[in-house]
Design an enzyme around this catalytic site. Structure first.
Site, short mmCIF file in Angstrom:
data_model
loop_
_atom_site.label_atom_id
_atom_site.label_comp_id
_atom_site.label_asym_id
_atom_site.label_seq_id
_atom_site.Cartn_x
_atom_site.Cartn_y
_atom_site.Cartn_z
N HIS A 76 -92.35 50.94 -10.16
CA HIS A 76 -93.28 50.86 -11.29
C HIS A 76 -94.41 51.88 -11.18
O HIS A 76 -95.26 51.97 -12.06
CB HIS A 76 -93.82 49.43 -11.46
CG HIS A 76 -94.67 48.95 -10.33
ND1 HIS A 76 -96.00 49.24 -10.24
CD2 HIS A 76 -94.37 48.19 -9.24
CE1 HIS A 76 -96.49 48.67 -9.14
NE2 HIS A 76 -95.53 48.06 -8.52
N LYS B 64 -93.72 38.54 8.74
CA LYS B 64 -94.81 37.73 8.19
C LYS B 64 -94.31 36.56 7.36
O LYS B 64 -95.08 35.67 6.99
CB LYS B 64 -95.77 38.62 7.39
CG LYS B 64 -96.56 39.57 8.28
CD LYS B 64 -97.45 40.50 7.50
CE LYS B 64 -98.27 41.38 8.46
NZ LYS B 64 -97.44 42.22 9.34
N ILE C 106 -90.39 52.34 2.79
CA ILE C 106 -89.04 51.89 3.13
C ILE C 106 -88.04 52.36 2.07
O ILE C 106 -86.98 52.90 2.39
CB ILE C 106 -89.00 50.35 3.25
CG1 ILE C 106 -89.89 49.86 4.39
CG2 ILE C 106 -87.55 49.88 3.46
CD1 ILE C 106 -89.44 50.27 5.76
N GLY D 120 -95.94 54.14 10.64
CA GLY D 120 -96.25 55.15 9.65
C GLY D 120 -95.99 54.76 8.21
O GLY D 120 -96.08 55.61 7.32
#
Length: 502
Positions: free
Chosen positions: A182, A282, A161, A328
């Site tokens: 990171h 979620k 994203i 994807g």
């Protein structure tokens, strides 16, 4: 004869003789080393039989493709940014049956600004391009006007994203684009990609600044936000792999919850004007640790937004945007299925009844960027995901796309639900009601009842205080990294949590 002239060039057939296709053809001809554009394939009767920029226009596509004498190195390049998914599937099948082994695609309209197109933007077609839905066409130039001259920070910029947000945002005229992550390899890759796009003439001359850092380090986050003086933050950084986070719940809470809190606190202190959290379905009535971590992240954004109302002048807007699965993305099911098919199967599916909402990364990120400009403080937004899709049927479609017969040549194996999974993922909770906005595919979530007291600002802080000594070393050393204690705390607040607690 020179070595360059002696070398046999691959022939490139450009599908689509519109503005994008002709731009690509011109670039191929100017560079001369990437192949030779030999013809356009098009369905427009006004163009068929004519020449555009010296290249013949052949068509209709369905009739002429199989008449072309194709060599193994030849390529087809589909350059119709406005193409419907159904027609894309048809053209792909025609080209494949005609003998093209390399079929490339110019990205959807949302990535093409004002009709401009560049060869560097093309890529080989993949399953997600053929299995998705028709994306909404968004004018990026108009949508991203609010970024003009701004300093923009993207966390998790090396992820699926974050990197797509970076590519699209790159065309918005931002003064600086900060790429924070990171993982050095992923940040290196997106930094390199953006610079290649920039050199090829894509986007505007933003200053690109790659940054390696850890959001769980509160002092570092405060320092970097103060130094960057950014105007807008898109917070895409998160651990998101459900089974992995079930096995590593402390890492999920530490990174996703306290990382978000550290970032929000620093942005609040240094008056960052806009903050957009990328969230997930979620987070709705969560049953897994990852979902809980994103629910708490949403609540942290809303709590900070309420604090802004009381303590800051108008002009600061903090919000979250929630959506379902993206096709994807790194760690998603599609790359795994492709690998399983290449290995001869079986393709694994959790349950025949499982369904999910899907959207392409390109479309999701375009809508997130649009929401970032129109969104208001303390508001929650949801992307319209359309109808849920059967995972089992999608697996069958992918196997067919890869040239095999499902269940006959490639087995589909039902493996059952993994830890933290459920058959269906709701997009909003019982206490939320989606409402249409003036913008297609962007919904506003309105509360229809108060959040239970546990997640008032006071209750949220109380829960975080309980979780803190598990995620960070304090004088109470026996709590540090205590997975069992953390799960018990979460289970008390989230009874639907399915995690194993010893």
């Amino acid at each position: 004869m020179s070595r360059k002239e002696n070398k046999k060039q691959n022939l490139i057939y450009i599908v689509g003789a519109g503005l994008a296709g002709t731009s690509i053809a011109d670039e191929i001809q100017k560079k001369g080393i990437l192949g030779k554009a030999v013809a356009f394939l098009d369905d427009d009767p006004k163009k068929i039989g004519k020449k555009i920029n010296g290249l013949p226009v052949l068509g209709p596509i369905d009739e002429v493709a199989n008449l072309i004498r194709i060599n193994p190195a030849d390529e087809a390049l589909i350059s119709i940014p406005t193409i419907k998914i159904e027609r894309l599937r048809e053209i792909y099948e025609v080209l494949k049956q005609s003998g093209f082994s390399t079929i490339k695609l110019l990205p959807a309209l949302s990535q093409i600004v004002e009709g401009s197109a560049h060869l560097v933007q093309t890529r080989e077609i993949n399953p997600e391009d053929l299995l998705g839905r028709n994306p909404i066409a968004i004018s990026l130039k108009k949508t991203l006007a609010y970024l003009k001259g701004k300093r923009v920070l993207i966390t998790g910029a090396g992820g699926s994203i974050g990197s797509e947000l970076s590519r699209q945002l790159f065309t918005g005229g931002a003064e600086r684009v900060y790429l924070l992550g990171h993982g050095e390899n992923s940040i290196y890759q997106i930094n390199k990609e953006l610079r290649i796009l920039q050199e090829a003439g894509v986007g505007e001359n933003a200053i690109i600044v790659p940054i390696i850092g850890d959001l769980t380090d509160r002092d570092y986050v405060r320092y970097i936000i103060k130094q960057l003086r950014c105007d807008i933050v898109f917070h895409a950084a998160a651990y998101k792999h459900v089974p992995l986070m079930e096995a590593n719940p402390v890492a999920a809470i530490s990174n996703n919850v306290f990382g978000t809190k550290n970032l929000l606190d620093a942005c609040f202190e240094f008056n960052v004007k806009r903050f957009v959290l990328i969230s997930t379905d979620k987070a709705v009535e969560p049953v897994c640790v990852y979902g809980v971590s994103k629910f708490l992240s949403e609540q942290l954004v809303l709590a900070t937004a309420e604090k802004i109302k009381k303590e800051k002048p108008k002009g600061l807007d903090y919000m979250f945007v929630r959506f379902g699965n993206v096709l994807g993305s790194r760690g998603s099911i599609f790359p795994l299925w492709v690998e399983q098919v290449k290995n001869g199967g079986p393709v694994t599916v959790t349950d025949k009844k499982m369904s999910r909402y899907f959207m392409t990364i390109t479309e999701a990120c375009s809508l997130v960027l649009q929401t970032g400009g129109l969104g208001k403080n303390a508001c929650s937004y949801l992307l319209d995901m359309g109808e849920p899709v059967s995972i089992y049927e999608t697996a069958k479609q992918l196997i067919k796309y890869l040239g095999y017969e499902p269940e006959k040549e490639i087995e589909i194996k039902i493996i059952g639900l993994r830890k933290g999974e459920r058959l269906e993922e709701p997009l909003w909770s019982k206490s939320e009601m989606p409402e249409k906005t003036d913008y297609s595919k962007i919904l506003k979530l309105n509360k229809i009842e108060n959040i239970k007291n546990t997640f008032s600002i006071t209750g949220l802080n109380k829960l975080l205080n309980e979780l803190y000594p598990i995620c960070y070393l304090t004088q109470n050393e026996q709590l540090f990294r205590n997975k069992t204690k953390l799960l018990r705390i979460l289970k008390k607040e989230f009874p639907d949590l399915k995690s194993d607690i010893k």
